[in-house]
Write an enzyme that holds these catalytic residues in place. Structure first.
Site: not given
Ligand SMILES: Cc1ncc(C[n+]2csc(CCOP(=O)(O)OP(=O)(O)O)c2C)c(N)n1
Ligand SMILES: [Mg+2]
Lengths: 578, 187
Positions: A50, A112-113, A162, A490
């Site tokens: 979802e 439920f749910q 529902k 990042m």
């Molecule tokens: C749902 C979620 N969890 C954690 C983060 C924190 N976060 C920001 S950038 C990043 C790394 C992203 O890794 P990737 O998709 O491999 O991209 P890259 O930076 O390597 O290009 C994380 C964990 C986030 N932005 N969103």
């Protein structure tokens, strides 16, 4: 006319000209799905999770400006949409989410749910409804679409028990919903506009700073008109990319944490900052006490709560930015004396362009991809920037770029070269990894005549990879450029720069799947590229595929960082260029 | 930091109170007190919220309240003349020996005795918070058993004496000007 609640929902959707919904059924929405089955004018896209449905509706809305709609079940179905709703809320995206709910008499019984989704989503929706009688459905839906799409747009949720879907009621669709406590302002105040004109005419060093509001309001033409009349350079936020063509000589490209040196410097040194549909987010301003100290500030924005929230401004104008600019632009008639400022900016652009080192020759923005004759330093691996720049070239800036979150997102923002509004679809406010693929699916249902390119990371893509099945099932020709650095890049960058290279839980190299095989397992095409010289061919091949998604696994350098960078909480003059 | 009395007219719909409470907690605003009751027009309620903050915070509170769809009107009464009252029920220990003194204190504050038992008296006091605090302070030595306070309710004052004619409407506060899009001075 007496209809069941579920039939009323379908009728209302037709009145709102909804022909596409994203969703996944469950026990309490079976009555609604039963009606959808015999409502061929509404196409339902079955997702695999979802969250995917919410991002698809969001992506569809970002690409078209029309509200995206999704339908999910109660409890876990509903809670799965939460990240998607919060993502849309932070970026002011119009969406209507229908959640099923347990029958009215069971609400509050830990049935439920059962989940209190109205309570859960209260702070991440513009408004939400729990409908307890079939006779209230039509009003709620009419209000929901009205509220979602007007003023500052946003997601609105409707929770449908529902039994309410089965109950019968008279159907009457309100012509124009009346919501007493909701009166958005569209027109700018003439007195304020006159003052803005005086400030603009008096300015020697203006900068126009454009945010996502300009895209939402469809104001790209007006922004350009203003820039030309005022002879003022334009910088955009991440959300504003495409609101002003980056190919224009007045463009400063993106500002903020990973913005260009010259955009941030211009904002620091300008004497007038005209903020349009922007909100002075901390990723834009950096340290507030040092932000653009020499400037007077005009703030044009539809939501009064954004005025004075982070930065005190000299002249607020509340209104729809398109209308306000239509009022304001014609009043700027005198030629403006900004030549010196524009010359200064040209010098800055020459001295501090976006750059990277590459085995190929596109070292700097503006240069094309031809060889410069020097032997490539062989130790430099494939660079993300090069890949994105190449994709920009090969799609002539005409693609709709949909990103995930991380380094690849920032590189996409820096290097694609956006020229049109609604071309950069990215989660700016919430920064939701896993947004890209499902959002692109939403886009793909709306846009058939432009390439759709997901720029993702190896971390992000795995957060909603299940939607590959949805894309394959619907034969969507989405191109996924996976910038695979083997890291949560990042976060690794922050640990590298600010935590003494103490890498903690960011290494994906050992456990990443084989993305090519993964794509193939879904029935999509998988390609892999290691070298600069293979980028073009692989992307050209991907462009030839028209009946299914293509994932290109670009194996890029592991330890590359995004620059320029203004460290979090620092000021623009503390920007690091490498 | 100043205390502000904010008066709201809201649609009396499911969840309004939760929306407002959630807004305050979610955005880190203080609530000193909140009171709700039906208003003149059917289907609407008046809420009085007492909160604290500097100018910028109060401005944000007003604007964020205005964003809520179910809120019809928001007014900050603080800088205008307004009447405010609070009601308290105070249950205090009372023996045959202390009862007369407690009754006397109640009379001085024009409070009422509303319940009596062998060991307690319950007093109903209305007034502004200072007065309620004073009543409670005077009763404390007898031994307070229970207290229930309503929090402030308030309305702006209509009548002003001859020597205090109604001020020309004060310039709308900044946030109101922005919301209604009124220029700072008519241009
Ligand atoms: C749902 C979620 N969890 C954690 C983060 C924190 N976060 C920001 S950038 C990043 C790394 C992203 O890794 P990737 O998709 O491999 O991209 P890259 O930076 O390597 O290009 C994380 C964990 C986030 N932005 N969103
Ligand atoms: Mg990565």
């Amino acid at each position: 006319m007496e209809l069941t609640g579920a039939e009323i929902v379908a009728e209302c959707l037709l009145r709102e000209k909804v022909d596409l919904v994203f969703g996944l059924p469950g026990g309490v929405v079976i009555p609604l799905y039963d009606v959808l089955r015999r409502t061929p004018k509404i196409r339902h896209i079955l997702v695999r999770h979802e969250q995917g449905a919410a991002h698809m509706a969001d992506g569809y809305a970002r690409a078209t400006g029309k509200p995206g709609v999704c339908i999910v079940s109660s409890g876990p179905g509903a809670t799965n949409t939460v990240t998607g709703i919060a993502t849309a809320y932070m970026d002011s995206i119009p969406m209507v989410i229908f959640t099923g709910q347990v029958p009215v008499h069971l609400i509050g019984n830990d049935a439920f749910q059962e989940a209190d989704i109205v309570g859960i989503t209260r702070p991440i929706t513009k408004h939400n409804y729990l409908v307890k009688e079939a006779g209230e459905i039509a009003d709620a839906i009419a209000e929901a679409f009205y509220i979602a799409t007007t003023g500052r747009p946003g997601p609105v949720l409707i929770d449908l028990p529902k039994d309410v879907q089965v109950m019968k009621a008279k159907f009457e669709y309100p012509e124009r919903p009346h919501v007493r406590g909701y009166r958005p302002t569209y027109e700018g105040h003439p007195g304020q506009i006159k003052k803005a004109v005086e400030m603009i005419v008096a300015s020697k060093r203006p900068v126009i700073y454009v945010g996502g509001g300009a895209i939402l309001s469809g104001a790209a033409d007006e922004v350009r008109d203003l820039a030309y009349r005022a002879r003022a350079p334009v910088t955009t936020t991440l959300m504003g990319l495409g609101a002003f063509p980056e190919t224009d000589s007045l463009s400063l490209k993106m500002l903020g944490m990973h913005g260009t040196w010259y955009a941030n410097t211009a904002v620091m040194q300008c004497d007038l900052l005209i903020a349009i549909g922007a909100r002075f987010d901390d990723r834009v301003t950096g340290k507030l006490s040092d932000f653009s100290l020499q400037s007077k500030k005009i703030h044009i924005v539809i939501d009064p709560a954004d005025i004075g929230k982070n930065v005190q401004v000299d002249l607020p104008i509340v209104g729809d930015v398109k209308r306000v600019l239509q009022q304001l632009n014609p009043l700027i008639t005198k030629p403006l004396g900004t030549d010196e400022w524009l010359q200064q900016i040209e010098v800055w652009k020459r001295e501090h362009p976006l750059t990277y080192e590459s085995t190929a020759s596109c070292h700097e923005e503006g240069l094309d991809g031809g060889s410069d004759g020097t032997a490539p330093p062989s130790h430099i691996p494939l660079r993300a920037q090069y890949v994105i720049q190449k994709i920009g070239e090969m799609t002539h800036g005409d693609a709709i770029v949909v990103t995930d979150v991380g380094q690849h997102q920032m590189w996409a923002a820096q290097w694609y070269g956006f020229t049109k509004p609604r071309s950069m679809i990215t989660s700016g406010g919430l920064g939701t990894m896993g947004f890209g693929l499902p959002a692109a699916i939403g886009v793909a249902f709306a846009v058939k005549d432009r390439p759709i390119v997901v720029i993702s990371g190896d971390g992000s893509i795995q957060m909603n990879i299940q939607e590959m099945a949805t894309a394959v099932g619907c034969r969507l020709p989405i191109k996924i450029a996976l910038l695979n650095n083997g890291y949560l890049g990042m976060v690794r960058q922050w640990q590298d720069l600010f935590y003494g290279k103490r890498f903690s839980e960011v290494d994906l190299r050992e456990s990443n799947p084989d993305f090519v095989k993964l794509a193939e397992a879904f029935g999509a095409v998988g390609l892999r590229v290691f070298k600069d010289e293979d980028v073009e061919e692989a992307f050209a091949e991907a462009m030839k595929v028209t009946d299914r998604p293509v994932l290109i696994d670009f194996v890029i350098g592991e330890e590359d960082n995004v620059f320029p960078m203004i460290p979090a909480g620092a000021a623009a003059h503390e920007m690091r260029e490498s | 930091m100043r205390r502000h009395t904010i008066s709201l007219i809201v649609e009396n719909k499911f969840g309004v109170l939760a929306r407002i409470a959630g807004l305050f907690s979610g955005r880190g605003f203080n609530i000193d007190s909140i009171s709700v009751g039906e208003s003149v027009e059917p289907g609407t309620a008046r809420m009085t919220i007492v909160t604290q903050g500097d100018e910028i915070i109060i401005e944000q509170i007003m604007k964020q309240l205005n964003r809520l769809i179910n809120i019809i009107r928001v007014v900050d009464l603080t800088d205008d003349s307004f009447i405010n009252r609070e009601l308290a029920l105070i249950k205090v220990n009372a023996s045959a020996g202390t009862r007369p003194e407690i009754v006397q204190i109640a009379e001085i504050f024009r409070a009422k005795i509303v319940d009596i038992s062998q060991k307690t008296l319950t007093i109903e006091a209305t007034g502004n918070e200072d007065k309620i605090d004073a009543v409670i302070g005077m009763l404390r030595p007898f031994g307070l058993k229970e207290i229930a306070r309503t929090g402030r309710v308030a309305l702006s004052r209509e009548y002003r004496g001859k020597d205090q004619p109604r001020q020309p409407a004060p310039a709308a506060p900044v946030w109101e000007r922005e919301r209604l899009n009124i220029a700072a001075d008519p241009a």
